[in-house]
Design an enzyme around this catalytic site. Structure first.
Site, short mmCIF file in Angstrom:
data_model
loop_
_atom_site.label_atom_id
_atom_site.label_comp_id
_atom_site.label_asym_id
_atom_site.label_seq_id
_atom_site.Cartn_x
_atom_site.Cartn_y
_atom_site.Cartn_z
N HIS A 335 0.89 -1.25 -0.19
CA HIS A 335 -0.19 0.28 0.05
C HIS A 335 1.03 1.12 -0.19
O HIS A 335 0.95 2.32 -0.91
CB HIS A 335 -1.08 0.29 1.38
CG HIS A 335 -1.55 1.25 1.64
ND1 HIS A 335 -3.04 1.75 1.27
CD2 HIS A 335 -1.17 2.46 2.18
CE1 HIS A 335 -2.88 3.07 1.49
NE2 HIS A 335 -2.15 3.04 2.01
N GLU A 336 1.97 1.39 0.22
CA GLU A 336 3.19 2.63 0.85
C GLU A 336 3.44 2.57 0.15
O GLU A 336 3.89 3.85 -0.89
CB GLU A 336 3.79 2.26 2.24
CG GLU A 336 3.04 2.56 3.31
CD GLU A 336 2.53 3.64 3.96
OE1 GLU A 336 2.17 4.52 3.57
OE2 GLU A 336 1.23 3.88 4.40
N HIS A 339 1.30 4.61 -2.77
CA HIS A 339 2.09 6.12 -2.74
C HIS A 339 2.83 6.66 -3.43
O HIS A 339 3.12 7.59 -4.29
CB HIS A 339 1.92 6.02 -1.31
CG HIS A 339 0.39 6.39 -0.41
ND1 HIS A 339 -0.72 6.92 -1.08
CD2 HIS A 339 0.25 5.87 0.28
CE1 HIS A 339 -1.49 6.66 0.06
NE2 HIS A 339 -1.19 6.14 1.13
N GLU A 367 -5.46 6.61 -0.81
CA GLU A 367 -5.69 5.73 0.14
C GLU A 367 -5.88 4.87 -0.73
O GLU A 367 -5.55 3.01 -0.43
CB GLU A 367 -6.48 6.43 0.81
CG GLU A 367 -5.55 7.49 2.26
CD GLU A 367 -3.89 6.44 2.62
OE1 GLU A 367 -4.05 5.18 3.22
OE2 GLU A 367 -3.00 7.44 2.78
#
Length: 427
Positions: A335-336, A339, A367
């Protein structure tokens, strides 16, 4: 008629008093709006006493109640600390606190041999005194938050001695950054001419980028211990995942966040080809100090009758563990990294030069996009369970008032993220 007459009389005042009144009115309008939103959310905390049916399979009633009570306590604290801050600011304005502090700064400069022409020096003394005042008036609130609220709900790991040393160190480091940067900014404004605001904006942008670059390497280690993630399966899998999306990973660190709090987190930093990943030790199930001797501390003693532990005891012991398994850690990192891959960091920096509300709206969208990116990496199932664990470990309350959530939450509520993951959870 009385109200309109009051408004008319306000416009008859001198310009500086009209500006003063407008600033004070705007400050209280913002405060009342924030308080209105907070009370809407507080009503959710007070009335939602049972786990909603849609959360029944992912959150037990004990965790839900702990989260509810924690958020209620934080809400109460936020109300009183916010009210104090607003009243304090109002009195400072009404009683002429800012001009008084400026005059005191001038006297200090005079004692040191600096005349009225040294306005930048006087400005730095003013900033030093203002931040010292803010630190001292905010200290009781910080102490209460740490040693009453966080302690009550099992998050605080600090001693009073550690807390005070840390506060003093933070103040000194802040001054070492704030004063030189402010002096340069004031000098730019002084010599910038008609376009000083453009030069000042460019300067603050450059400073922000520099601080983001050096923070984890030179500032954060002053407060917390960073150690390289040991060689092993987790590190290898992180490197493989980073390589698969061309993320220029150079190092992976574990930060000893457990000495302060049991809250968990993970982030990456760095520019260009020098990226690092930081994992809180509380995020890693195998590293969390709270998982040591879990059975003994919780009274869940293993059976010695030859029949082995019951499934219920095993489930309770597992539920008391903090942190995520390796697969879930990888999903969180997926997920990070999403970004980064989707350019959210750069976009956030750009948008932050505009409006904070726009940033909140955009951040929520980012997100969801980062969650979707983790899905594409095949981490939907692990991210699903990791989000639940992180919510449990941090006692996040999964139910939110829609208006409060829209205005304040940079991350979508847990339920919305889980629903977005559900369709491809089997991936």
């Amino acid at each position: 008629m009385g109200m309109w007459a009051s408004l008319d009389s306000m416009w008859d005042l001198p310009t500086e008093k009209r500006i003063f009144g407008a600033v004070l009115l705007f400050s209280w309008a913002v405060y009342l709006w924030e308080t209105f939103l907070a009370q809407r959310q507080r009503r959710i905390y007070k009335t939602t006493t049972r786990v909603p049916p849609e959360l029944g399979q992912i959150m037990d009633s004990e965790t839900f109640e702990k989260s509810r009570l924690y958020q209620l306590d934080k809400s109460t604290f936020s109300f009183w600390s916010g009210l104090y801050s607003e009243v304090e600011g109002t009195f400072i304005l009404l009683l002429g606190g800012i001009p008084y502090l400026w005059r005191v700064s001038g006297r200090f400069c005079g004692y040191a041999g600096f005349g009225a022409e040294y306005e930048i020096t006087q400005s730095l003394v003013f900033l030093l005194l203002a931040t010292l005042f803010s630190a001292l008036t905010g200290l009781p609130w910080s102490l209460y938050n740490t040693f009453v609220i966080e302690e009550k709900h099992g998050f605080n790991h600090q001693t009073l001695e550690f807390f005070m040393k840390d506060a003093i160190k933070k103040f000194i480091v802040t001054q070492c950054i704030l004063l030189p940067v402010s002096s340069l900014l004031l000098y730019i404004i002084k010599i910038g001419g008609d376009y000083f605001f453009i030069y000042a904006w460019l300067f603050t942008l450059v400073v922000s980028l520099v601080l983001v670059t050096i923070y984890a390497d030179y500032i954060a280690p002053l407060f917390d211990k960073f150690t390289p993630l040991p060689e092993g399966k987790l590190k290898q899998e992180i490197e493989v995942m980073a390589s698969s999306i061309d993320f220029p990973l150079t190092k992976v660190y574990v930060v000893e966040g457990s000495k302060r709090s049991s809250h968990s987190n993970a982030y990456f930093y760095g520019f260009f080809k020098n990226k690092r990943i930081v994992l809180f030790d509380t995020l890693l199930e195998e590293c969390s100090v709270l998982n040591k001797d879990t059975q003994e501390d919780s009274g869940l003693e293993p059976r010695n009758d030859g029949e082995g532990d019951s499934e219920e005891i095993k489930a309770k012991a597992e539920n008391k563990k903090q942190g995520c398994k390796n697969e879930e850690v990888l999903a969180v990192l997926g997920h990070e990294l999403g970004h980064w891959k989707l350019g959210h960091t750069v976009k956030n920096i750009i948008i932050s030069q505009v409006l904070s509300f726009c940033l909140t709206v955009l951040s929520r969208r980012f997100e969801f996009q980062a969650d979707a990116f983790a899905k594409k990496l095949g981490k939907a199932k692990d991210l699903y369970s990791a989000l639940i664990k992180l919510n449990k470990d941090n006692l996040g309350f999964p139910v939110s008032d829609w208006l409060f959530s829209m205005w304040h939450y940079s991350h979508p509520p847990l339920l919305e993220r889980l629903q977005a993951l559900t369709s491809t959870k089997q991936d």
